[in-house]
Design a protein around this motif. Structure first.
Motif, PDB file in Angstrom:
ATOM      1  N   ARG A   1       0.929  -1.040  -0.108  1.00  0.00           N
ATOM      2  CA  ARG A   1       0.148  -0.066  -0.211  1.00  0.00           C
ATOM      3  C   ARG A   1       0.986   1.660  -0.131  1.00  0.00           C
ATOM      4  NH1 ARG A   1      -4.867  -2.145   0.855  1.00  0.00           N
ATOM      5  NH2 ARG A   1      -5.403  -3.780   1.820  1.00  0.00           N
ATOM      6  N   GLU A   2       1.543   1.175   0.338  1.00  0.00           N
ATOM      7  CA  GLU A   2       3.565   2.496   0.892  1.00  0.00           C
ATOM      8  C   GLU A   2       3.830   2.583  -1.261  1.00  0.00           C
ATOM      9  OE1 GLU A   2       2.972   3.658   3.229  1.00  0.00           O
ATOM     10  OE2 GLU A   2       2.350   2.653   4.380  1.00  0.00           O
ATOM     11  N   SER A   3       3.498   1.543  -1.935  1.00  0.00           N
ATOM     12  CA  SER A   3       4.462   1.379  -3.142  1.00  0.00           C
ATOM     13  C   SER A   3       4.062   2.562  -4.409  1.00  0.00           C
ATOM     14  CB  SER A   3       4.398   0.103  -3.739  1.00  0.00           C
ATOM     15  OG  SER A   3       3.220  -0.374  -4.283  1.00  0.00           O
ATOM     16  N   ASP A   4       4.594   2.235  -5.168  1.00  0.00           N
ATOM     17  CA  ASP A   4       3.815   3.882  -6.622  1.00  0.00           C
ATOM     18  C   ASP A   4       4.451   2.571  -7.833  1.00  0.00           C
ATOM     19  OD1 ASP A   4       7.093   3.954  -6.894  1.00  0.00           O
ATOM     20  OD2 ASP A   4       6.792   6.123  -6.267  1.00  0.00           O
ATOM     21  N   ILE A   5       4.165   3.028  -8.861  1.00  0.00           N
ATOM     22  CA  ILE A   5       4.525   3.197  -9.882  1.00  0.00           C
ATOM     23  C   ILE A   5       5.807   2.740 -10.281  1.00  0.00           C
ATOM     24  CG2 ILE A   5       4.576   3.688 -12.176  1.00  0.00           C
ATOM     25  CD1 ILE A   5       1.639   2.185 -11.497  1.00  0.00           C
ATOM     26  N   SER A   6       7.012   3.190  -9.312  1.00  0.00           N
ATOM     27  CA  SER A   6       8.135   3.523 -10.703  1.00  0.00           C
ATOM     28  C   SER A   6       8.841   2.258  -9.696  1.00  0.00           C
ATOM     29  CB  SER A   6       9.338   4.497  -9.503  1.00  0.00           C
ATOM     30  OG  SER A   6       9.848   3.929  -9.832  1.00  0.00           O
ATOM     31  N   SER A   7       8.181   1.868  -7.856  1.00  0.00           N
ATOM     32  CA  SER A   7       8.994   0.831  -7.420  1.00  0.00           C
ATOM     33  C   SER A   7       7.986  -0.033  -7.877  1.00  0.00           C
ATOM     34  CB  SER A   7       8.208   1.298  -5.730  1.00  0.00           C
ATOM     35  OG  SER A   7       6.626   1.431  -5.474  1.00  0.00           O
ATOM     36  N   LEU A   8       6.734  -0.136  -8.005  1.00  0.00           N
ATOM     37  CA  LEU A   8       5.953  -1.307  -8.828  1.00  0.00           C
ATOM     38  C   LEU A   8       6.802  -1.875 -10.333  1.00  0.00           C
ATOM     39  CD1 LEU A   8       2.569  -1.296  -7.850  1.00  0.00           C
ATOM     40  CD2 LEU A   8       3.992  -2.628  -7.534  1.00  0.00           C
ATOM     41  N   ARG A   9       7.500  -1.139 -10.587  1.00  0.00           N
ATOM     42  CA  ARG A   9       8.688  -1.733 -12.130  1.00  0.00           C
ATOM     43  C   ARG A   9       9.477  -2.394 -11.468  1.00  0.00           C
ATOM     44  NH1 ARG A   9       5.773   2.806 -15.274  1.00  0.00           N
ATOM     45  NH2 ARG A   9       4.696   1.486 -16.669  1.00  0.00           N
ATOM     46  N   ASP A  10      10.046  -1.508  -9.951  1.00  0.00           N
ATOM     47  CA  ASP A  10      11.511  -2.884  -9.765  1.00  0.00           C
ATOM     48  C   ASP A  10      11.555  -3.705  -9.104  1.00  0.00           C
ATOM     49  OD1 ASP A  10      12.742  -0.181 -10.956  1.00  0.00           O
ATOM     50  OD2 ASP A  10      12.849   0.791  -8.517  1.00  0.00           O
ATOM     51  N   PHE A  11       9.729  -3.934  -8.405  1.00  0.00           N
ATOM     52  CA  PHE A  11       9.586  -4.839  -8.072  1.00  0.00           C
ATOM     53  C   PHE A  11       9.569  -6.431  -8.840  1.00  0.00           C
ATOM     54  CE2 PHE A  11       5.796  -8.193  -7.263  1.00  0.00           C
ATOM     55  CZ  PHE A  11       6.621  -8.634  -5.909  1.00  0.00           C
ATOM     56  N   GLY A  12       8.947  -5.743 -10.098  1.00  0.00           N
ATOM     57  CA  GLY A  12       8.470  -7.285 -11.178  1.00  0.00           C
ATOM     58  C   GLY A  12       9.732  -7.282 -11.956  1.00  0.00           C
ATOM     59  N   LYS A  13      11.002  -6.162 -11.913  1.00  0.00           N
ATOM     60  CA  LYS A  13      11.848  -7.026 -12.531  1.00  0.00           C
ATOM     61  C   LYS A  13      12.835  -7.805 -11.598  1.00  0.00           C
ATOM     62  CE  LYS A  13      12.592  -2.464 -15.407  1.00  0.00           C
ATOM     63  NZ  LYS A  13      13.625  -0.838 -15.144  1.00  0.00           N
ATOM     64  N   ALA A  14      12.740  -7.456 -10.083  1.00  0.00           N
ATOM     65  CA  ALA A  14      13.694  -7.842  -9.514  1.00  0.00           C
ATOM     66  C   ALA A  14      12.962  -9.730  -9.012  1.00  0.00           C
ATOM     67  CB  ALA A  14      13.369  -7.480  -8.033  1.00  0.00           C
ATOM     68  N   VAL A  15      11.986  -9.590 -10.015  1.00  0.00           N
ATOM     69  CA  VAL A  15      10.601 -11.255  -9.844  1.00  0.00           C
ATOM     70  C   VAL A  15      11.387 -11.852 -10.766  1.00  0.00           C
ATOM     71  CG1 VAL A  15       8.797 -12.266 -10.275  1.00  0.00           C
ATOM     72  CG2 VAL A  15       8.951  -9.807  -7.904  1.00  0.00           C
ATOM     73  N   ARG A  16      11.306 -11.108 -12.323  1.00  0.00           N
ATOM     74  CA  ARG A  16      12.154 -11.330 -13.352  1.00  0.00           C
ATOM     75  C   ARG A  16      13.514 -12.169 -13.864  1.00  0.00           C
ATOM     76  NH1 ARG A  16       9.916  -7.823 -18.134  1.00  0.00           N
ATOM     77  NH2 ARG A  16      10.504 -10.252 -19.340  1.00  0.00           N
ATOM     78  N   GLU A  17      13.988 -11.452 -12.800  1.00  0.00           N
ATOM     79  CA  GLU A  17      15.572 -11.957 -12.805  1.00  0.00           C
ATOM     80  C   GLU A  17      16.199 -12.917 -12.073  1.00  0.00           C
ATOM     81  OE1 GLU A  17      17.645  -7.886 -11.602  1.00  0.00           O
ATOM     82  OE2 GLU A  17      16.812  -6.838 -13.445  1.00  0.00           O
ATOM     83  N   ASN A  18      15.567 -13.166 -10.812  1.00  0.00           N
ATOM     84  CA  ASN A  18      15.290 -14.647 -10.082  1.00  0.00           C
ATOM     85  C   ASN A  18      14.537 -15.515 -10.817  1.00  0.00           C
ATOM     86  OD1 ASN A  18      16.368 -15.834  -7.618  1.00  0.00           O
ATOM     87  ND2 ASN A  18      16.675 -14.568  -6.727  1.00  0.00           N
ATOM     88  N   ASN A  19      15.517 -16.365 -10.265  1.00  0.00           N
ATOM     89  CA  ASN A  19      14.416 -17.721 -10.905  1.00  0.00           C
ATOM     90  C   ASN A  19      13.657 -18.289  -9.704  1.00  0.00           C
ATOM     91  OD1 ASN A  19      16.652 -19.359 -10.212  1.00  0.00           O
ATOM     92  ND2 ASN A  19      17.307 -20.479 -12.162  1.00  0.00           N
ATOM     93  N   GLN A  20      14.536 -18.449  -8.473  1.00  0.00           N
ATOM     94  CA  GLN A  20      13.880 -19.097  -7.052  1.00  0.00           C
ATOM     95  C   GLN A  20      13.101 -18.069  -6.877  1.00  0.00           C
ATOM     96  OE1 GLN A  20      15.495 -21.262  -5.783  1.00  0.00           O
ATOM     97  NE2 GLN A  20      17.497 -21.416  -7.314  1.00  0.00           N
TER      98      GLN A  20
END
Length: 464
Positions: free
Chosen positions: A376-395
């Motif tokens: 609930r504290e996030s914004d568009i920019s942090s969500l994009r960074d979050f999505g990249k982190a999820v995709r970059e780590n197959n774990q």
């Protein structure tokens, strides 16, 4: 000039409202004496109803009052009933339903009511002829001092706050939503509001001594107070600022501010300019020294790092150094996730970093859950960074519960403008990663095709 229909809408009790409405109708008809009489009737009825309410909840003074009132009614003892009416405002003040000032204002209404109702019993030259302004003032006073307020004395409301903030019934952080304002302040008189807000501030900087059988710890109670402070800062900043100044000044004049209290002030009240205005130069110098020389364990224990940022630039620099040291470790970040109540969004980059470097499926899921706490504290920019982190780590994207957690985060962020496009990017990216992963069509378990469908349907539903 107060709108009379608005005043009527503020009257809480249905029976009192009927009489008050008659007072308004009389006013509009120019029957000013009748308006004053009806207004007093509404006030008297409302106060007696509230005293009966207190009696039902075993208030000894209220029980005694109701007993004498009912006896006088049953015996039709007009002298006793007159005496009870004469002393009604005094009794209401004793029961803390009125403050001394409110009693004085309503006493003027009662005196005017007497000369309006009994004009034959005063000298001809003293017959009261109220004007429109006088009547409107009485109407407003009746609502502000009695008719709009609940049947709870100030003392009992404060006691109720003390009990609830240390109970299992207090809402969690995510469900807080102005709880103190709605539950305790919205209908309370100003003096009671001030007392409760000062108690909130005291609780934040000095955890209360609780019974050994208490449902929660004293540190948890202080955390609840800190959340309440942040909500008050948005909804009633003037009241909060006055309370902060009052609490700190009283402590300075009494026992002084200990090292522990100064550290807690930094963490609980450090985001407000008024805090650094009321603290003396020597207090501020002590805080600088304390933050610089204390180890992180001491700062953690005294919740000195849970405000982000601190309004005072020099102190924020020192606190920031300690924060960075703390959140660089897994345990330190977990501590901050549990304790930071102001500026929680500043923890997001550290959580995303831990998602990016999670090295087991279980660890990956736990880090995703950490992000969910901040969703609930996030914004568009942090969500994009979050999505990249999820995709970059197959774990992360190959963990069993990732999709379930992503759906939860998706639901929590639905109010962010334009967020649907970001979630579509994340879902499409995860699906493309699957297609290029070499898995082929042997298994559809980690294809995220269901998640793509979920995102498309969810944001169409919410028109994002």
């Amino acid at each position: 000039m107060r709108d009379l229909e608005e005043l009527l809408s503020l009257v809480r009790d249905r029976e009192s409202k009927k009489y008050f409405e008659e007072g308004i109708k009389a006013y509009h008809a120019g029957a000013y004496r009748a308006s004053i009489v009806e207004t007093w009737v509404a006030v008297a009825l409302d106060l007696i109803s509230k005293i009966r309410y207190l009696s039902e909840r075993q208030d000894p003074q209220a029980i005694d009052f109701v007993k004498h009132l009912d006896n006088a009614i049953q015996s039709a003892n007009k002298a006793k009933l007159q005496k009870i009416e004469n002393e009604l405002l005094k009794k209401a003040r004793e029961l803390e339903l009125l403050t001394p000032r409110e009693e004085a204002e309503l006493q003027r209404l009662y005196l005017d009511r007497n000369v309006c109702a009994h004009p034959a019993f005063v000298a001809p030259e003293e017959v009261f002829k109220p004007n429109a302004e006088q009547v409107r003032a009485h109407l407003a006073s009746a609502v502000d001092n009695v008719l709009s307020l609940p049947a709870v004395s100030g003392r009992k409301l404060i006691d109720q706050f003390r009990q609830e903030i240390a109970s299992d019934n207090w809402p969690s952080y995510s469900n807080y939503n102005q709880y103190v304002e709605m539950r305790f302040l919205n209908s309370a008189r100003h003096s009671v509001k001030r007392s409760i807000v000062e108690l909130v501030v005291k609780t934040a900087i000095e955890p209360p001594d609780l019974d050994s059988n208490s449902a929660v710890s004293s540190t948890a109670v202080s955390a609840r107070a800190r959340v309440a402070i942040n909500s008050l800062a948005l909804n009633d900043p003037i009241l909060l600022n006055n309370a902060i100044e009052s609490v700190i000044q009283k402590r300075q004049k009494a026992e002084g501010l200990s090292d522990t209290v100064l550290l807690r002030i930094t963490g609980s009240l450090g985001q407000f300019q008024c805090t650094w205005t009321v603290l003396s130069d020597s207090d501020i110098s002590r805080i600088l020294t304390l933050v610089s020389t204390s180890d992180t364990q001491t700062l953690k224990q005294n919740r000195a790092l849970v405000c982000w940022p601190v309004y005072h630039t020099e102190i924020e620099e020192k606190v920031g150094e300690k924060r960075s040291e703390l959140i660089s470790t897994f345990d330190g970040l977990q501590h901050m996730l549990k304790t930071v109540t102001y500026g929680r969004r500043n923890l997001i980059p550290a959580v995303i970093s831990q998602i990016r470097y999670a090295n087991t499926f279980r660890d990956a899921e736990d880090r995703l859950r950490d992000f969910a706490k901040l969703a609930r504290e996030s914004d568009i920019s942090s969500l994009r960074d979050f999505g990249k982190a999820v995709r970059e780590n197959n774990q992360v994207y190959l963990a069993m519960n990732t999709e379930t957690i992503l759906r939860n985060i998706c639901e929590q962020t639905k109010e962010i403008a334009g967020v649907g496009i970001v979630w579509q990017e994340i879902a499409d990216g995860l699906h493309e990663d699957y297609l290029h992963s070499g898995e082929g069509t042997a298994s559809n378990e980690y294809s995220y095709s269901d998640f793509k469908d979920f995102v498309a349907a969810f944001f169409n539903l919410y028109h994002v």
